[in-house]
Structures are given as C-alpha cells and as structure tokens.
Design a protein around this motif. Structure first.
Motif, PDB file in Angstrom:
ATOM      1  N   PHE A 162      35.548  38.423  37.443  1.00  0.00           N
ATOM      2  CA  PHE A 162      34.439  39.245  37.912  1.00  0.00           C
ATOM      3  C   PHE A 162      33.393  39.515  36.679  1.00  0.00           C
ATOM      4  O   PHE A 162      33.565  39.030  35.609  1.00  0.00           O
ATOM      5  CB  PHE A 162      34.653  40.697  38.245  1.00  0.00           C
ATOM      6  N   GLU A 163      32.081  39.729  37.076  1.00  0.00           N
ATOM      7  CA  GLU A 163      31.164  39.611  36.083  1.00  0.00           C
ATOM      8  C   GLU A 163      31.400  40.768  34.913  1.00  0.00           C
ATOM      9  O   GLU A 163      31.680  41.973  34.994  1.00  0.00           O
ATOM     10  CB  GLU A 163      29.821  40.082  36.613  1.00  0.00           C
ATOM     11  N   LYS A 164      31.329  40.363  33.594  1.00  0.00           N
ATOM     12  CA  LYS A 164      31.609  41.034  32.500  1.00  0.00           C
ATOM     13  C   LYS A 164      30.858  42.263  32.357  1.00  0.00           C
ATOM     14  O   LYS A 164      31.437  43.332  32.151  1.00  0.00           O
ATOM     15  CB  LYS A 164      31.734  40.352  31.322  1.00  0.00           C
ATOM     16  N   GLU A 165      29.483  42.075  32.815  1.00  0.00           N
ATOM     17  CA  GLU A 165      28.609  43.279  32.680  1.00  0.00           C
ATOM     18  C   GLU A 165      28.983  44.390  33.707  1.00  0.00           C
ATOM     19  O   GLU A 165      28.070  45.334  33.772  1.00  0.00           O
ATOM     20  CB  GLU A 165      26.952  42.977  32.744  1.00  0.00           C
ATOM     21  N   SER A 166      29.682  44.221  34.519  1.00  0.00           N
ATOM     22  CA  SER A 166      29.859  45.101  35.796  1.00  0.00           C
ATOM     23  C   SER A 166      29.952  46.437  35.250  1.00  0.00           C
ATOM     24  O   SER A 166      30.896  46.837  34.370  1.00  0.00           O
ATOM     25  CB  SER A 166      31.078  44.830  36.549  1.00  0.00           C
ATOM     26  N   ALA A 167      29.698  47.545  36.203  1.00  0.00           N
ATOM     27  CA  ALA A 167      29.617  48.915  35.855  1.00  0.00           C
ATOM     28  C   ALA A 167      31.234  48.966  36.232  1.00  0.00           C
ATOM     29  O   ALA A 167      32.116  48.675  36.499  1.00  0.00           O
ATOM     30  CB  ALA A 167      28.814  49.720  36.668  1.00  0.00           C
ATOM     31  N   GLU A 168      31.408  50.436  35.767  1.00  0.00           N
ATOM     32  CA  GLU A 168      32.760  51.227  36.358  1.00  0.00           C
ATOM     33  C   GLU A 168      32.942  50.927  37.878  1.00  0.00           C
ATOM     34  O   GLU A 168      31.825  50.915  38.486  1.00  0.00           O
ATOM     35  CB  GLU A 168      32.886  52.740  35.883  1.00  0.00           C
ATOM     36  N   GLY A 169      34.105  51.036  38.249  1.00  0.00           N
ATOM     37  CA  GLY A 169      34.355  51.210  39.702  1.00  0.00           C
ATOM     38  C   GLY A 169      34.249  49.569  40.286  1.00  0.00           C
ATOM     39  O   GLY A 169      34.835  48.768  39.635  1.00  0.00           O
ATOM     40  N   LEU A 170      33.369  49.507  41.477  1.00  0.00           N
ATOM     41  CA  LEU A 170      33.549  47.933  41.957  1.00  0.00           C
ATOM     42  C   LEU A 170      32.780  47.277  41.328  1.00  0.00           C
ATOM     43  O   LEU A 170      31.487  47.400  40.574  1.00  0.00           O
ATOM     44  CB  LEU A 170      32.870  48.389  43.313  1.00  0.00           C
ATOM     45  N   LYS A 171      33.251  45.700  41.069  1.00  0.00           N
ATOM     46  CA  LYS A 171      32.525  44.951  40.175  1.00  0.00           C
ATOM     47  C   LYS A 171      32.410  43.696  40.991  1.00  0.00           C
ATOM     48  O   LYS A 171      32.917  43.297  42.105  1.00  0.00           O
ATOM     49  CB  LYS A 171      33.655  44.646  39.056  1.00  0.00           C
ATOM     50  N   LYS A 172      31.253  43.046  40.517  1.00  0.00           N
ATOM     51  CA  LYS A 172      30.623  41.877  41.374  1.00  0.00           C
ATOM     52  C   LYS A 172      31.771  40.667  41.004  1.00  0.00           C
ATOM     53  O   LYS A 172      32.043  40.527  39.777  1.00  0.00           O
ATOM     54  CB  LYS A 172      29.282  41.370  40.993  1.00  0.00           C
ATOM     55  N   VAL A 173      32.101  40.087  42.140  1.00  0.00           N
ATOM     56  CA  VAL A 173      33.172  38.864  41.688  1.00  0.00           C
ATOM     57  C   VAL A 173      31.995  37.581  41.494  1.00  0.00           C
ATOM     58  O   VAL A 173      31.163  37.348  41.992  1.00  0.00           O
ATOM     59  CB  VAL A 173      33.915  38.659  43.206  1.00  0.00           C
ATOM     60  N   ASN A 174      32.857  37.023  40.394  1.00  0.00           N
ATOM     61  CA  ASN A 174      31.968  35.542  40.133  1.00  0.00           C
ATOM     62  C   ASN A 174      32.852  34.537  40.877  1.00  0.00           C
ATOM     63  O   ASN A 174      32.148  33.845  41.580  1.00  0.00           O
ATOM     64  CB  ASN A 174      32.190  35.125  38.469  1.00  0.00           C
ATOM     65  N   GLN A 175      34.121  34.696  40.883  1.00  0.00           N
ATOM     66  CA  GLN A 175      34.791  33.531  41.723  1.00  0.00           C
ATOM     67  C   GLN A 175      36.262  33.814  41.707  1.00  0.00           C
ATOM     68  O   GLN A 175      36.845  34.617  40.981  1.00  0.00           O
ATOM     69  CB  GLN A 175      34.474  32.056  41.069  1.00  0.00           C
ATOM     70  N   PHE A 176      36.794  33.207  42.817  1.00  0.00           N
ATOM     71  CA  PHE A 176      38.304  33.376  42.824  1.00  0.00           C
ATOM     72  C   PHE A 176      38.747  31.857  42.411  1.00  0.00           C
ATOM     73  O   PHE A 176      38.312  30.902  42.559  1.00  0.00           O
ATOM     74  CB  PHE A 176      38.727  33.263  44.394  1.00  0.00           C
ATOM     75  N   ARG A 177      40.046  32.381  41.566  1.00  0.00           N
ATOM     76  CA  ARG A 177      40.591  31.099  40.808  1.00  0.00           C
ATOM     77  C   ARG A 177      41.916  30.774  41.486  1.00  0.00           C
ATOM     78  O   ARG A 177      42.800  31.785  41.494  1.00  0.00           O
ATOM     79  CB  ARG A 177      40.704  31.545  39.433  1.00  0.00           C
ATOM     80  N   GLU A 178      42.468  29.694  41.431  1.00  0.00           N
ATOM     81  CA  GLU A 178      43.601  28.981  41.880  1.00  0.00           C
ATOM     82  C   GLU A 178      44.695  29.668  40.814  1.00  0.00           C
ATOM     83  O   GLU A 178      44.381  30.083  40.052  1.00  0.00           O
ATOM     84  CB  GLU A 178      43.701  27.617  41.627  1.00  0.00           C
ATOM     85  N   LYS A 179      45.961  29.618  41.286  1.00  0.00           N
ATOM     86  CA  LYS A 179      47.110  30.070  40.573  1.00  0.00           C
ATOM     87  C   LYS A 179      46.974  29.146  39.378  1.00  0.00           C
ATOM     88  O   LYS A 179      47.027  27.890  39.305  1.00  0.00           O
ATOM     89  CB  LYS A 179      48.514  29.640  41.132  1.00  0.00           C
ATOM     90  N   PRO A 180      46.880  29.689  38.069  1.00  0.00           N
ATOM     91  CA  PRO A 180      46.748  28.910  36.700  1.00  0.00           C
ATOM     92  C   PRO A 180      48.105  28.540  36.178  1.00  0.00           C
ATOM     93  O   PRO A 180      48.949  28.863  36.648  1.00  0.00           O
ATOM     94  CB  PRO A 180      45.961  29.818  35.862  1.00  0.00           C
ATOM     95  N   ASP A 181      48.058  27.624  35.120  1.00  0.00           N
ATOM     96  CA  ASP A 181      49.216  27.098  34.441  1.00  0.00           C
ATOM     97  C   ASP A 181      49.146  28.450  33.606  1.00  0.00           C
ATOM     98  O   ASP A 181      48.383  29.024  33.198  1.00  0.00           O
ATOM     99  CB  ASP A 181      49.134  25.799  33.565  1.00  0.00           C
ATOM    100  N   TYR A 182      50.340  28.354  32.526  1.00  0.00           N
ATOM    101  CA  TYR A 182      50.473  29.408  31.600  1.00  0.00           C
ATOM    102  C   TYR A 182      49.453  29.401  30.653  1.00  0.00           C
ATOM    103  O   TYR A 182      48.891  30.553  30.336  1.00  0.00           O
ATOM    104  CB  TYR A 182      51.841  29.153  30.942  1.00  0.00           C
ATOM    105  N   GLU A 183      49.036  28.357  30.015  1.00  0.00           N
ATOM    106  CA  GLU A 183      48.015  28.493  28.897  1.00  0.00           C
ATOM    107  C   GLU A 183      46.614  29.351  29.519  1.00  0.00           C
ATOM    108  O   GLU A 183      45.931  29.850  28.819  1.00  0.00           O
ATOM    109  CB  GLU A 183      47.766  27.018  28.329  1.00  0.00           C
ATOM    110  N   THR A 184      46.195  28.636  30.860  1.00  0.00           N
ATOM    111  CA  THR A 184      45.071  29.018  31.465  1.00  0.00           C
ATOM    112  C   THR A 184      45.202  30.693  31.880  1.00  0.00           C
ATOM    113  O   THR A 184      44.371  31.280  31.631  1.00  0.00           O
ATOM    114  CB  THR A 184      44.967  28.282  32.652  1.00  0.00           C
TER     115      THR A 184
END
Length: 360
Positions: A162-184
């Motif tokens: 989600f967007e880092k600048e989002s206010a409290e409560g509902l936050k604007k989504v940047n993107q959905f990310r696939e299942k990551p590896d451990y480092e990611t």
C-alpha cells in the motif's frame, strides 16, 4: 436490525489437500471440525458473517458434489442460496456469477467474498472492519480488501503493497505481490507497507460488475447473457451449459491487478488461514510437552511439538517422536514430519497412484 443491502459470498469449493487424510476430495476440510470446537469451519464462518449479514443474504459458492454437505451443515440455508459450480474455473467466474445474481435481487447490494476455512478469534472486530469497508464501497466506486499485519516473513502468502503516505484506516493499494521467497519477504517486512493477502474482499455489486465489464469483457458477456435466467428455474440449465466455457482465472489476475481504485484495511483481528497441519498446530492449545491434541486421549513419553488427531476418545501412545503430524482415521494413518508439511500434497498424489482415488 441487519442491513438488508449487505450480502456475503462464502467460498466453499476447495479441497484442502494439505489437510489430508482428514480432508479428502469427497469431504473437504471446510466441512470438518478441525479445531475440536463442536463447529465445522463452514459453520463457524457462516455464524461470523451472520452477525451482520441477514441469513437469506448469504450465498454459499461450492462445487456441485458438496451441495448435500452444505445443506446438512447449514440447515438455515435454502437450496437457492447454494450457488453450484458445474466445473472448476478458479475464483473470477464464480464471483461474477454470484455478483450478477445479487445485482438482480438488489442493485444497491454490497458484498463480502470470504473463504469458508479461516480462523478468526475476535468476531466483533471482524464485523467492524467489514462494515468500515462496506460503508466506503456504498459511497465510492472502489474495491476493498482486508490485509493482515505480517508477524514474520511468510513465503506462503501473497502480499499487498500500500501507499506509504496513506492515512489511518483504509489505505490505497499500490499492487498485489506474488508469494515471495524468504529474502523478498524479509524486505517487505522491513519496508513496513506490506500486508498479507487474506483473500477477503468487499465491493458493491455495481462496482465489481463494472470492473468485469471493463477488464474481462468476454467473461462479462458470457455471464450477463444469462441475466434473465438468474434466480429463476432456468438458471441451472443456463449455468450447466455456459459455466464450463468461462476462462479459468483468479479474481486477482482478472480484476485486482487491473483496477486502479483498490483500498486495503489492516485487520484489527487475529487471523489464521488454516492452510496446513502446522498452521492448525499454531492455533491450538498445547499440553505441557507442547503437543496439540484434537479428539485423542494421549500418553506421551519424550514426545514434543506434535500435532495429534484421531477419532474421538481414541487412545494414542507416542514415544520418542518430536515435531510430527500424527493423524489417524479409520482407513489411513499419517505420521509425517511437521517440517515437510508442504509435501503432503505430493504424498497424496503417490497414494492415489498406488491405491486409487478411494482414500483421496
């Protein structure tokens, strides 16, 4: 009074093969009392949604073969609330189908799509979070989802950025990310603006139907052509003929990756997706040796960290086993390292090859 514009779509078509041998294709995990609480997972989920959604506004999406199980376990549900998929086509087609049925009943409807096999402790917090999303969906053309604050770098879930600048409560989504590896996954946690994707979605029927119209026009026109049949005696015939023609695609790929107006609410409740024996172990109370026991009467020596489940009141004696999954049912006994729980699917394949589908 429950809001008559509130609807729920309970997803109950999965097989839950990582919970084999309890979960089988003829009797999957959502119809079992996995936690030993007296309620099956689908019964628990229904009650949770029923706190704020009227009984008659809850649809159960499932495979044709589970129709009788649904009606048996949810006697308050009428047959026309059970939405049957004649073919497995992932989540997008069944969600569109359910949304069009609801739209025909009530074009002001807002709906939650929720899996039937999650564990949520604080049901009032869950109801409050969903209602917050519903209120936004009623006012704006947005898609909402609930995200879970990550407690460790889990590689088994997709993530929501989600967007880092989002206010409290509902936050604007940047993107959905696939299942990551451990480092990611570790990077995601360090960045602080990532949540686990719990697969719980809210939107108005208008908004989701429009999203299909824009991003999945073929899928939309296929299902829209049955509008006159929905909620009538002709629906079954139309679906039987047309559903198998639908593209096999998840709601994530079909809609969420394309949409520009998605918001996520960090959940205020404790959540577990109960996807594996290990996740069930994490949720259960443990004895003094850290064994989690469901139904069994146990005698243990030098045995710790085990997940033990048997038929009711069966005596199970364990000596010298640590961190194992021990599951006994009438025709199958599984004794398997907890560290290899992700391989149970593979084992199930081997059992099928060797002994046929009877035990799967």
């Amino acid at each position: 009074m429950k809001n008559k514009n509130y609807y729920a779509v309970l997803m109950a078509g999965g097989v839950g093969s990582r919970f084999w041998p309890i979960s089988t294709s003829s009797y999957p995990k959502q119809f079992h009392d996995m936690l030993g609480t007296g309620d099956t997972l689908i019964q628990k989920t229904f009650k949770r949604l029923n706190k704020f959604v009227p009984t008659e506004n809850i649809l159960i999406l499932t495979n044709e073969r589970y129709n009788d199980l649904v009606l048996e376990q949810l006697p308050m549900v009428k047959q026309d609330q059970v939405v049957l998929e004649p073919a497995m086509r992932n989540t997008a087609p069944c969600i569109l189908y359910a949304a069009l049925k609801i739209q025909k009943m009530n074009e002001n409807g807002v709906m939650i799509v929720a899996p039937s096999d999650h564990w949520i402790e604080d049901e009032d917090a869950f109801a409050a979070d969903v209602t917050t999303c519903f209120e936004k969906c009623e006012k704006e053309e947005v898609l909402c989802t609930l995200g879970i604050k990550p407690s460790f770098p889990n590689t088994g879930f997709g993530y929501i950025e989600f967007e880092k600048e989002s206010a409290e409560g509902l936050k604007k989504v940047n993107q959905f990310r696939e299942k990551p590896d451990y480092e990611t996954a570790k990077e995601f946690l360090a960045q602080g603006n990532f949540l686990w994707n719990a697969g719980i979605f809210m939107w108005s029927v208008k908004t989701i139907v429009n999203a299909f119209k824009n991003y999945q026009p073929e899928q939309y026109s296929l299902f829209e052509s049955g509008m006159s049949c929905y909620n009538t005696g002709e629906e079954k015939e139309f679906i039987k003929e047309n559903y198998p023609k639908a593209e096999n695609i998840s709601i994530d790929y079909a809609i969420l990756e394309n949409s520009k107006s998605i918001f996520v609410l960090p959940a205020s409740f404790d959540w577990n997706d109960l996807g594996t024996w290990g996740s069930l172990y994490d949720k259960l109370d443990k004895d003094e040796d850290n064994n989690a026991v469901v139904n069994s009467k146990v005698v243990t020596t030098d045995a710790s960290g085990n997940m033990i489940r048997s038929p009711k009141d069966k005596i199970v004696v364990v000596d010298g086993l640590n961190d194992y999954i021990i599951v006994d049912k009438k025709e199958v006994l599984l004794i398997y390292p907890k560290s290899k729980e992700q391989d149970i699917k593979k084992v199930l394949g081997e059992v099928k090859d060797k002994f046929g589908d009877t035990y799967a």
